[in-house]
Motif scaffolding. Structure first.
Motif: not given
Length: 222
Positions: A157-160, A193-197, A201-202
């Motif tokens: 959900e957060r990635e989306s 924010v950096d974590t979910y970026v 990318r992964r």
């Protein structure tokens, strides 16, 4: 059966559910009824609906418990909670559980119909696919990315939410604080924010999100 929008009405009061059935059918909806939480849970997991009207005080499974399970299993249908529990804390609880709207009983019929129409309009917009950098497409309503190679990737959900913010304004460079506010409103640390970026990318390749040094992030260039 009507070929109009498909709506699931979850209400244990048989007289009220019959009234809602007739009301929405007259408006051109294809109506399905459920009178307890377990039936409602099963129907939304096994059938397609365009909107759901959900009571809270249900037998077998409480309404917000049903809603939480739907969201956990990836059911993205817009939900309007219709409940006698109408104080601000109850509304906040319903919205935090995944509902798009909350209307208290007793309710005005015209307002209910207008709110459901608004849900459908917003859902149609959200259901649109958004282009990504590798020729792939992203569908926010299902949280699925179909990459240019044909591979399908499921997002959390957060990635989306983060990818949708970036993809809906692909030319915009977003400051990290802006992304924190738009994508993670209950978070406090910019590092989220950096974590979910990193997670995006992964899953989708480094080029899906560009870093603009000294400013923040934007969607990767096509």
């Amino acid at each position: 059966m009507s070929d109009g929008p498909r709506i699931l009405i979850v209400e244990d009061d048989r007289s009220l559910s019959a009234m809602l059935d007739e009301l929405f059918a007259e408006e051109g909806y294809a109506v399905t009824l459920a009178h307890d939480g377990q039936r409602a849970l099963h129907l939304a997991l096994t059938q397609d609906f365009d909107a759901i009207v959900l009571d809270r005080g249900l037998p077998l499974l409480e309404g917000l418990d049903v809603l939480t399970r739907w969201r956990r299993f990836g059911v993205g249908v817009p939900v309007l909670v219709l409940s006698a529990l109408g104080n601000p804390a109850d509304r906040v609880e319903g919205l935090d559980s995944g509902a798009e709207d909350y209307l208290s009983k007793p309710f005005d019929i015209d307002e209910l119909l207008a709110r459901v129409r608004a849900l459908l309009r917003r859902h149609e917009t959200t259901a649109a696919t958004l282009p990504l950098c590798d020729g792939g497409v992203f569908t926010p309503s299902t949280r699925l990315v179909v990459r240019g190679s044909g591979e399908t990737v499921a997002l959390s959900e957060r990635e989306s939410t983060l990818l949708e913010v970036l993809a809906r304004d692909r030319s915009q460079v977003f400051e990290r604080a802006t992304l924190l506010r738009l994508a993670f409103p209950v978070a406090e640390e910019l590092g989220v924010v950096d974590t979910y970026v990193h997670y995006l990318r992964r899953k989708l390749g480094r080029g899906v999100v560009d870093t603009v040094r000294g400013i923040g992030y934007r969607l990767g260039a096509p």
